[in-house]
Design a protein around this motif. Structure first.
Motif, PDB file in Angstrom:
ATOM      1  N   UNK A 146       0.830  -1.198   0.000  1.00  0.00           N
ATOM      2  CA  UNK A 146       0.000   0.000   0.000  1.00  0.00           C
ATOM      3  C   UNK A 146       0.870   1.256   0.000  1.00  0.00           C
ATOM      4  N   UNK A 147       1.933   1.250   0.809  1.00  0.00           N
ATOM      5  CA  UNK A 147       2.833   2.405   0.855  1.00  0.00           C
ATOM      6  C   UNK A 147       3.538   2.615  -0.483  1.00  0.00           C
ATOM      7  N   UNK A 177       0.921   3.937  -2.975  1.00  0.00           N
ATOM      8  CA  UNK A 177       0.621   5.332  -2.668  1.00  0.00           C
ATOM      9  C   UNK A 177       1.784   6.245  -2.999  1.00  0.00           C
ATOM     10  N   UNK A 178       3.005   5.796  -2.711  1.00  0.00           N
ATOM     11  CA  UNK A 178       4.195   6.587  -3.020  1.00  0.00           C
ATOM     12  C   UNK A 178       4.370   6.800  -4.507  1.00  0.00           C
ATOM     13  N   UNK A 179       4.157   5.730  -5.294  1.00  0.00           N
ATOM     14  CA  UNK A 179       4.270   5.843  -6.754  1.00  0.00           C
ATOM     15  C   UNK A 179       3.230   6.813  -7.302  1.00  0.00           C
ATOM     16  N   UNK A 180       2.018   6.730  -6.771  1.00  0.00           N
ATOM     17  CA  UNK A 180       0.961   7.635  -7.214  1.00  0.00           C
ATOM     18  C   UNK A 180       1.311   9.080  -6.879  1.00  0.00           C
ATOM     19  N   UNK A 181       1.851   9.286  -5.675  1.00  0.00           N
ATOM     20  CA  UNK A 181       2.211  10.639  -5.246  1.00  0.00           C
ATOM     21  C   UNK A 181       3.361  11.190  -6.089  1.00  0.00           C
ATOM     22  N   UNK A 182       4.359  10.362  -6.369  1.00  0.00           N
ATOM     23  CA  UNK A 182       5.479  10.780  -7.213  1.00  0.00           C
ATOM     24  C   UNK A 182       4.982  11.117  -8.626  1.00  0.00           C
ATOM     25  N   UNK A 214       6.363  11.142  -1.385  1.00  0.00           N
ATOM     26  CA  UNK A 214       6.136   9.940  -2.190  1.00  0.00           C
ATOM     27  C   UNK A 214       7.352   9.042  -2.220  1.00  0.00           C
ATOM     28  N   UNK A 215       8.524   9.639  -2.365  1.00  0.00           N
ATOM     29  CA  UNK A 215       9.774   8.859  -2.371  1.00  0.00           C
ATOM     30  C   UNK A 215       9.981   8.162  -1.034  1.00  0.00           C
ATOM     31  N   UNK A 216       9.672   8.859   0.058  1.00  0.00           N
ATOM     32  CA  UNK A 216       9.815   8.264   1.397  1.00  0.00           C
ATOM     33  C   UNK A 216       8.854   7.098   1.576  1.00  0.00           C
ATOM     34  N   UNK A 217       7.617   7.241   1.087  1.00  0.00           N
ATOM     35  CA  UNK A 217       6.645   6.148   1.185  1.00  0.00           C
ATOM     36  C   UNK A 217       7.143   4.904   0.437  1.00  0.00           C
ATOM     37  N   UNK A 259      11.297  -1.294   2.983  1.00  0.00           N
ATOM     38  CA  UNK A 259      11.975  -1.613   4.242  1.00  0.00           C
ATOM     39  C   UNK A 259      13.015  -0.616   4.692  1.00  0.00           C
ATOM     40  N   UNK A 260      13.201   0.487   3.959  1.00  0.00           N
ATOM     41  CA  UNK A 260      14.183   1.505   4.356  1.00  0.00           C
ATOM     42  C   UNK A 260      13.461   2.547   5.202  1.00  0.00           C
ATOM     43  N   UNK A 261      13.562   2.454   6.500  1.00  0.00           N
ATOM     44  CA  UNK A 261      12.852   3.372   7.391  1.00  0.00           C
ATOM     45  C   UNK A 261      13.546   4.727   7.429  1.00  0.00           C
ATOM     46  N   UNK A 262      12.772   5.775   7.163  1.00  0.00           N
ATOM     47  CA  UNK A 262      13.285   7.142   7.213  1.00  0.00           C
ATOM     48  C   UNK A 262      12.568   7.859   8.355  1.00  0.00           C
ATOM     49  N   UNK A 263      13.287   8.284   9.394  1.00  0.00           N
ATOM     50  CA  UNK A 263      12.638   8.966  10.519  1.00  0.00           C
ATOM     51  C   UNK A 263      11.852  10.186  10.055  1.00  0.00           C
ATOM     52  N   UNK A 264      10.604  10.272  10.503  1.00  0.00           N
ATOM     53  CA  UNK A 264       9.738  11.376  10.096  1.00  0.00           C
ATOM     54  C   UNK A 264      10.322  12.727  10.505  1.00  0.00           C
TER      55      UNK A 264
END
Length: 248
Positions: free
Chosen positions: A71-72, A75-80, A183-186, A192-197
Motif C-alpha cells: 500500500x505504501x 501510494x508513493x508511486x501515485x504521489x510521485x 512519495x519517495x519516502x513512502x 523496508x528503508x525506514x526514514x525517521x519522520x
C-alpha cells in the motif's frame, strides 16, 4: 503527531483543489478532509485488521513484503507521479493550456476526479497514520480523539493554506517538491528503508523558512520599486527607479 502527519495530506489536497474553478474548491476540500476523517475512524474501528496488514505476504529482494508495504509503495508511486506531472505542467504551461483548450468539459468531471484522487491518497495516509498511532498508545479512545482533533485542525487550515499556496507561485513549486519527497519516502518505507519522520519534517521546515526569507526579500524589493528607491540587481550595482509621472 496526527496534526504533523496531516500536513502531507493537506498539501496534497491544496495542490489538487487549486486546479478547480474557485466556486468548487472549498467544497472539494471539505469532501476530501471529511473523507480522511471517515477513513481514519473506520480504520481505527478495524484495528486488528490494520495490524494484520503487517503480516508477511512474500519475500523478494531480501525483504519481506506485507500488505502495508504494498500500500505504501502504491501510494508513493501515485504521489510521485502526480507531483511530477504537476511540476511538468508548471514548467511547461503552454502544453498544459493547449490540452485544456482541446477539451470542452473540464468542470464536473475534473472535480470528481480530484475528489477521487484525494480519497485514494487519504486511504494511504490514513493507514500510515493509524499504524503510527497504534505504536504510540494502546487506548483506542485516545486515538479517536487525536484523529478528530487533527482532522478538525486540517479543516480549519485548509482554505488559508490553499489560498496562500495559490497566491505564491514559488510556494506551489515548493509544495510539489514536498509531495515528491513524501512519495519517495513512502516507496522507501515500503521497501523496508525506514526514514525517521523528524528528518523529513525538519527538511521541509527549513525549506519553508528559506522560502519565507525569499518572500520577504521580494516584498521589500517591490516596496522599494513602488517608492522609487534604488534597487540592487547585482552585487555593487544599483538601479535607480523613478515613479511614473502623469505625463508618462
Amino acid at each position: 503527531m496526527e496534526v504533523v502527519l496531516g500536513i502531507d495530506n493537506l498539501i496534497f489536497i491544496s495542490v489538487l483543489t487549486n486546479k478547480l474553478p474557485k466556486e468548487q474548491r472549498s467544497r472539494a476540500r471539505r469532501v476530501g478532509i471529511g473523507g480522511a476523517l471517515i477513513l481514519r475512524l473506520i480504520f481505527l474501528s478495524l484495528v486488528t485488521v490494520i495490524i494484520g496488514l503487517k503480516t508477511t505476504l512474500f519475500e523478494a529482494f531480501g525483504h519481506s513484503f506485507s500488505w502495508k508495504d504494498l500500500i505504501l509503495i502504491a501510494g508513493g508511486l501515485f504521489l510521485v507521479f502526480k507531483a511530477t506531472r504537476e511540476i511538468h505542467e508548471k514548467t511547461d504551461p503552454e502544453e498544459h493550456e493547449l490540452a485544456h483548450a482541446a477539451g470542452s468539459k473540464v468542470g464536473t468531471a475534473s472535480a470528481a476526479s480530484v475528489v477521487i484522487q484525494i480519497l485514494l491518497l487519504d486511504a494511504v495516509f490514513s493507514i500510515d497514520s493509524i499504524l503510527t498511532a497504534i505504536g504510540m498508545t494502546e487506548y483506542v479512545v485516545i486515538m479517536f480523539i487525536a484523529v478528530i482533533v487533527a482532522v478538525t485542525v486540517m479543516l480549519i487550515a485548509a482554505d488559508p493554506v490553499a489560498n496562500f499556496i495559490e497566491r505564491n507561485p514559488t510556494v506551489v513549486m515548493l509544495a510539489l517538491a514536498f509531495l515528491l519527497l513524501i512519495g519517495t519516502v513512502l516507496i522507501a518505507e515500503g521497501f523496508g528503508a525506514h526514514v525517521p519522520k523528524g528528518y523529513i519534517y525538519a527538511a521541509m521546515a527549513f525549506s519553508a523558512f528559506v522560502e519565507v526569507l525569499n518572500m520577504m526579500a521580494r516584498r521589500a524589493k517591490r516596496k522599494a520599486l513602488a517608492e522609487g528607491k534604488p534597487v540592487k540587481n547585482a552585487p555593487g550595482v544599483e538601479v535607480a527607479v523613478t515613479k511614473p509621472t502623469a505625463a508618462g
